[in-house]
Design an enzyme around this catalytic site. Sequence first.
Site, PDB file in Angstrom:
ATOM      1  N   SER A   1     -53.036 -33.258  34.148  1.00 27.87           N
ATOM      2  CA  SER A   1     -52.761 -32.270  33.105  1.00 27.87           C
ATOM      3  C   SER A   1     -52.969 -32.762  31.680  1.00 27.87           C
ATOM      4  CB  SER A   1     -51.313 -31.769  33.255  1.00 27.87           C
ATOM      5  OG  SER A   1     -50.402 -32.855  33.149  1.00 27.87           O
TER       6      SER A   1
ATOM      7  N   TYR B   1     -59.489 -29.300  31.885  1.00 31.11           N
ATOM      8  CA  TYR B   1     -58.174 -29.039  32.476  1.00 31.11           C
ATOM      9  C   TYR B   1     -57.891 -27.547  32.513  1.00 31.11           C
ATOM     10  CZ  TYR B   1     -53.150 -28.235  32.459  1.00 31.11           C
ATOM     11  OH  TYR B   1     -51.905 -27.727  32.711  1.00 31.11           O
TER      12      TYR B   1
ATOM     13  N   ASP C   1     -50.492 -36.314  49.865  1.00 33.32           N
ATOM     14  CA  ASP C   1     -51.519 -36.141  48.857  1.00 33.32           C
ATOM     15  C   ASP C   1     -52.286 -34.855  49.139  1.00 33.32           C
ATOM     16  OD1 ASP C   1     -53.803 -36.396  47.133  1.00 33.32           O
ATOM     17  OD2 ASP C   1     -53.446 -38.560  47.088  1.00 33.32           O
TER      18      ASP C   1
END
Length: 349
Positions: free
Chosen positions: A101, A165, A75
């Site tokens: 995203s 984003y 991670d």
Amino acid sequence: AARASGRPPATPVRCPLAPFGVRSMKVLVTGGAGYIGSVTVEQLVEAGNQVAVFDNLSQGHRAAVHEDAEFIVGDLANRDDVDSAITEFRPDAVMHFAAKSLVGESMQSPFLYLGDNVRNGLNLLESVVEYGIQKFILSSTANLFDDPETMPIDEIERIIPGSPYGESKHILERMLYWLDRTGKLRFAALRYFNAAGATKYRGEDHNPETHLIPLVLQVALGQRKEIKVFGNDYETPDGTCIRDYIHVADLAQAHRLALHAIDHTSHVYNLGNGLGFSVQQVLDAAREITGHAIPSEVVGRRPGDVATLVAASDNVRADLAWKPEHPEISQIIESAWKWHSDHPHGYEK
């Protein structure tokens, strides 16, 4: 010497480059179990590179990872995971695809994007610099251009991110700019528009799915009743929005080429097909390819949608001799249809 004296900002430089494949590399790919990342890994491996995929599988799929790529579960939020992957694999270059995203989700949960995407990217960049890796490829976005002044959109277009984003990607680009200016690494930021299509073994499997082409194909597969068309009164030939769809394999090729583009200088490239296709054209092509009626319903416009978004890719074509091999919407949809027909539930068996 060039670094000691300081370089001007990293902007597209006209310097034709040698074709890809002059040497192999060890490449660490974050998010390499995801859609675009997995196809890029496929091409890197088949071109003779040694590849390690770093992914926490929160959005990716283990089955999407090429069998000849090393797989590291980790991670980016955990700096120890990142350091361990880099010290054990010792890559020559890093490609960074891993990110949240979803534009709509980022509008609802901005800190999830301005926090996670930025912090995780910073963890990765700090480790990259600490261990002396000189090459970095960022998967960026066309969501940097919410209100373009020119069309097609080129690299000197003003940046006005269209969402948290898009802002998170802009922040990462600025980090890379300063790391380049201070001599820490060289980078390529690849800003691409609508990725679509599939290879034989790898395709688009998101949950939730938000992209037009797989949603249309879900209707053809009987998994969805109809497709909603958000507005048919735009100033376009058929009234529906026009977008720049680019085959995922062509995107992957650009990432491979960019590895060698940054041997001597950093680059920023807009990546698109250069051909815009409307929602109606996508529907018409999908109906012809699948043989399904694909019912559709016109509903109101979505807030923030603009009539046309198309990329100008002249710079990447000139510098890297890059050219989309699958430019037609029929080619893109046909490849996606073959994959979705073989994988009606995605990578799930």
